[in-house]
Each structure stands twice: as C-alpha cells, then as structure tokens.
Design a protein around this motif. Structure first.
Motif, PDB file in Angstrom:
ATOM      1  N   THR A  59       4.664   8.136  -8.714  1.00 18.97           N
ATOM      2  CA  THR A  59       5.510   8.932  -7.474  1.00 18.97           C
ATOM      3  C   THR A  59       5.114  10.278  -7.827  1.00 18.97           C
ATOM      4  O   THR A  59       5.714  10.879  -8.848  1.00 18.97           O
ATOM      5  N   MET A  60       4.864  11.226  -6.516  1.00 18.62           N
ATOM      6  CA  MET A  60       4.525  12.485  -6.987  1.00 18.62           C
ATOM      7  C   MET A  60       5.386  13.143  -5.695  1.00 18.62           C
ATOM      8  O   MET A  60       5.339  12.920  -4.539  1.00 18.62           O
ATOM      9  N   LEU A  61       5.820  14.465  -6.082  1.00 24.33           N
ATOM     10  CA  LEU A  61       6.350  15.299  -5.026  1.00 24.33           C
ATOM     11  C   LEU A  61       5.312  16.534  -5.038  1.00 24.33           C
ATOM     12  O   LEU A  61       4.876  17.196  -6.095  1.00 24.33           O
ATOM     13  N   VAL A 117       0.870  -1.184  -0.075  1.00 26.75           N
ATOM     14  CA  VAL A 117       0.093   0.088  -0.094  1.00 26.75           C
ATOM     15  C   VAL A 117       0.942   1.261  -0.097  1.00 26.75           C
ATOM     16  O   VAL A 117       1.890   1.316   0.428  1.00 26.75           O
ATOM     17  N   SER A 118       0.513   2.351  -0.769  1.00 28.21           N
ATOM     18  CA  SER A 118       0.986   3.543  -0.892  1.00 28.21           C
ATOM     19  C   SER A 118       1.807   4.049   0.535  1.00 28.21           C
ATOM     20  O   SER A 118       0.869   3.918   1.470  1.00 28.21           O
ATOM     21  N   VAL A 119       2.986   4.681   0.602  1.00 30.64           N
ATOM     22  CA  VAL A 119       3.510   5.255   1.573  1.00 30.64           C
ATOM     23  C   VAL A 119       4.078   6.608   1.397  1.00 30.64           C
ATOM     24  O   VAL A 119       4.018   7.099   0.199  1.00 30.64           O
ATOM     25  N   GLY A 120       4.583   7.647   2.062  1.00 31.98           N
ATOM     26  CA  GLY A 120       4.936   8.736   1.856  1.00 31.98           C
ATOM     27  C   GLY A 120       6.077   9.180   2.698  1.00 31.98           C
ATOM     28  O   GLY A 120       6.395   8.729   3.808  1.00 31.98           O
ATOM     29  N   THR A 121       6.841  10.633   2.154  1.00 32.97           N
ATOM     30  CA  THR A 121       7.716  10.889   2.948  1.00 32.97           C
ATOM     31  C   THR A 121       7.121  12.401   3.364  1.00 32.97           C
ATOM     32  O   THR A 121       6.458  12.941   2.128  1.00 32.97           O
ATOM     33  N   ILE A 122       7.406  12.869   4.131  1.00 28.09           N
ATOM     34  CA  ILE A 122       6.759  14.497   4.611  1.00 28.09           C
ATOM     35  C   ILE A 122       7.775  15.154   5.266  1.00 28.09           C
ATOM     36  O   ILE A 122       8.694  14.664   6.076  1.00 28.09           O
ATOM     37  N   ALA A 181       6.869  23.253   2.902  1.00 32.93           N
ATOM     38  CA  ALA A 181       6.716  21.978   3.406  1.00 32.93           C
ATOM     39  C   ALA A 181       6.103  21.043   2.149  1.00 32.93           C
ATOM     40  O   ALA A 181       5.814  21.635   1.124  1.00 32.93           O
ATOM     41  N   GLY A 182       6.021  19.807   2.388  1.00 34.19           N
ATOM     42  CA  GLY A 182       5.862  18.956   1.160  1.00 34.19           C
ATOM     43  C   GLY A 182       5.721  17.616   1.641  1.00 34.19           C
ATOM     44  O   GLY A 182       6.282  17.392   2.640  1.00 34.19           O
ATOM     45  N   TYR A 183       5.320  16.736   0.557  1.00 36.12           N
ATOM     46  CA  TYR A 183       5.387  15.447   0.647  1.00 36.12           C
ATOM     47  C   TYR A 183       5.739  14.622  -0.576  1.00 36.12           C
ATOM     48  O   TYR A 183       5.495  15.231  -1.695  1.00 36.12           O
ATOM     49  N   ILE A 184       6.185  13.489  -0.355  1.00 36.97           N
ATOM     50  CA  ILE A 184       6.467  12.551  -1.580  1.00 36.97           C
ATOM     51  C   ILE A 184       5.426  11.289  -1.572  1.00 36.97           C
ATOM     52  O   ILE A 184       5.363  10.841  -0.404  1.00 36.97           O
TER      53      ILE A 184
END
Ligand code: P6P
Length: 338
Positions: A172-174, A129-134, A163-166
C-alpha cells in the motif's frame, strides 16, 4: 532533499516550509488522509474474508453498482476529514452533491476543500486486483466564514494546492504532491507507519507501454486508432507493450515508474470518455506534471480546463511526455489534417 526511509510524519515536518500560506492545516490535512488510508487499507486487505464485498445493492451518481467497500471508504474519508475540522467542503464520486462541513462554532475558518474518488477501480475488488483512492485539494475561493459554494469545487486543476493517490496493491502506497515534486510512501502494516520508499518520483520522458481498453477500438476516434496502430508497428523501439489493469491508479502508477501512456479517450459510446475531471483526471494530471510527464484531453492541457459540473467527464491522455505528444500529433492530424 527527501531522505529515503524517512517516515511520512518526519517528511511533513521537514517540508513544512513548502506550505508558506498554511499555518499547518495542509499538513494536518495530509495527515488525516494518511490516517483514513490506513483504516481503508485494513478493510481492503481483508475484503475476501468478511462479508464486505459484493454489490451493496445501491447505485451511485454514476449509475454504477456500489460495492460495499466503496461506501465504507467514502464514509471513512469523509468522517476523518470532518472530525479533524480542517476542510470546509468535500466532493466525492459517491455523492451526488458536495458536502458542507460546518466549522466548529460555525466560524468556518477551514480554508480547504477536498475532492475525491474514495475507491477507484472498485469493480476489481471481487477479483483481487489493486484499487486506489484519489484526492485533490484546493483553497476555497468564496469568503471565509460563509458556507462553501459549488464554485469552490469547480476550479481548474492548475489551482490545486495538493493531490495524490493511495494504491492498495501488493503493497500500500501513498503518492502525493504539494507542488514541490512527487514522493511515494509505502505502508509498513506491522508498524502502521509510512516510509519514504520512492523519493522525488519522475515520469520517464519516453516509454514503451501503452494502456488503453482496446476492446473499445471500433468506437474510438480515428486519431486514437492511428496511434494504437503506431504503437503496434514493428519499427525502431516498437511494437510497444500493451498493459491495462482496468484500475487507473494502478495503470498510471506503473507507467510513472516504467514509462508509458494511459489513455481513456472519448468514443462513440461515451462522448466525453468515462473518467471524471475533478476527482480523477485533475489530481492524476497534477501529479503527472509534477513528475515531468504530460496530461491532456488529446488536444489541450487537462489542468487548464475550466470545470462546469461536479461529475463532468473528460477524455484523458496521461504519461510520458514524448508518448503523450505523439498521441496528440495523431489526434490533431485526424481532426485537423495536420
Ligand atoms: P473500462 C475504474 O472503474 C475506472 O474508473 C478507472 O480506474 C479505470 O481506468 C477505468 O474505469 C476502466 O474502465 O471501461 O476500461 O473498464
């Protein structure tokens, strides 16, 4: 005005004027994050193929089993930010304390600090399942040329400069902001380039999706229970749809595109909720507000909370402005009777 399909590099150059007080460091900082994101994306995308998944056998400051990819992602972002000598300090969900980055020749001319959750939702890795970086970026507040201090990290979210997330999902999005709106870039893995696929992202003012772990219903405050029942009532545009991925970046990203509210409230099991203020809620709240949405702890604006601890938790209500306002109405009525 952002132009669709522009590359991230072109976008940063064209919008250099957004960073009036930065002689290019903030742009270089965003560039270093996009480099690390590509490297982490490569490993996340092959997680099932190499012996890199499964518990690493250690636990992090949160007492959670560290997945190997957590450790890998943490190391990659720290290494990239350190090598580029742009930041004077880093705080991470995976590290008990903040990391002091020595400026070259000790001149500490780096004026930014970064706070991050290197791989949020990592419990989803093994089930694909998708995960993210914050990430969250501030200017330091202590004097340049001195070692960074805890107060450089304990700044209210309204002081963020970026601020942001991947999101490591079907693509894959930034997605990030520097205070001039929110823009989303999609990675073309074949070329290794990021393309402006979602210019000027806006949270729909209202929505019909609510995201919460209803398994905790019996432990929720009355105001949350009342709002969930409101969402499920057959009236007007309700009942709403319940969607909960269990990966905050994915849940909020979906809601930002479709409209919706994400909630991780306090409960009788977790008196301040589960999500961390500094490197989860503040960056997601800044992005949400920049996209026209709203983020609170059920009563007050997340970005105005003065942090007291690096890993402090906070109840989190985030999303379409009118949905968050309605949830706050139920919270205040249950708490104060009106
Ligand atoms: P629960 C992932 O571990 C995370 O920090 C967020 O990404 C997610 O929204 C939340 O925890 C899920 O927590 O208790 O519903 O499994």
């Amino acid at each position: 005005m952002p132009k669709k399909n522009q590359t991230l590099g072109e976008f940063i150059i064209e919008n250099q004027s957004d960073f009036p007080y930065s002689s290019g460091e903030l742009s270089r900082l965003i560039n270093s994050i996009r480099l690390a994101a590509k490297v982490v994306n490569h490993e996340v995308n092959k997680a099932g193929l190499v012996d890199i998944i499964g518990a690493y056998g250690e636990t992090n400051v949160q007492g959670e089993d560290q997945q190997k990819l957590d450790v890998y992602a943490n190391n990659k972002f720290i290494q990239t930010l350190t090598n580029r000598e742009i930041v004077c300090g880093i705080a991470s969900e995976e590290n008990d304390d903040f990391i002091q980055i020595e400026g070259h020749k000790g001149d500490h001319q780096n004026k930014y600090v970064v706070l991050m959750d290197p791989l949020d939702g990592s419990s989803n890795i093994d089930v694909n399942v998708s995960v993210g970086t914050i990430f969250s970026i501030y200017r330091r507040v202590t004097p340049m040329g001195t070692p960074v201090q805890l107060e450089d990290f304990l700044q209210p979210g309204n002081r963020q400069v970026a601020a942001g997330y991947i999101i490591y999902g079907t693509s894959t999005m930034l997605v990030y902001t520097t205070g001039h709106g929110v823009n989303g870039f999609t990675l073309n893995p074949a070329l290794g380039s990021w393309y402006l696929s979602h210019p000027d992202m806006k949270f729909p003012e209202n929505g019909q999706i609510y995201s919460i772990n209803e398994g905790n219903y019996v432990h929720f405050p009355q105001g949350v229970k009342d709002y969930i029942k409101y969402c499920q009532e057959e009236k007007g545009d309700r009942p709403y749809t319940s969607r909960y991925i269990g990966s905050m970046v994915s849940d909020i990203h979906r809601n930002m595109i479709k409209g919706g509210i994400f909630m991780y409230p306090k409960s009788s099991k977790a008196s301040d909720g589960k999500l961390r203020l500094l490197y989860e809620c503040n960056p997601m709240a800044y992005l949400t507000e920049q996209a026209g949405g709203k983020a609170s702890d059920g009563f007050k604006r997340i970005l105005d909370i003065k942090p007291t601890e690096l890993h402090q938790r906070v109840p989190f209500f985030c999303g379409s402005k009118k949905m968050v306002e309605k949830a706050e109405e139920f919270m205040k009525k249950a708490e104060y009777g009106s």
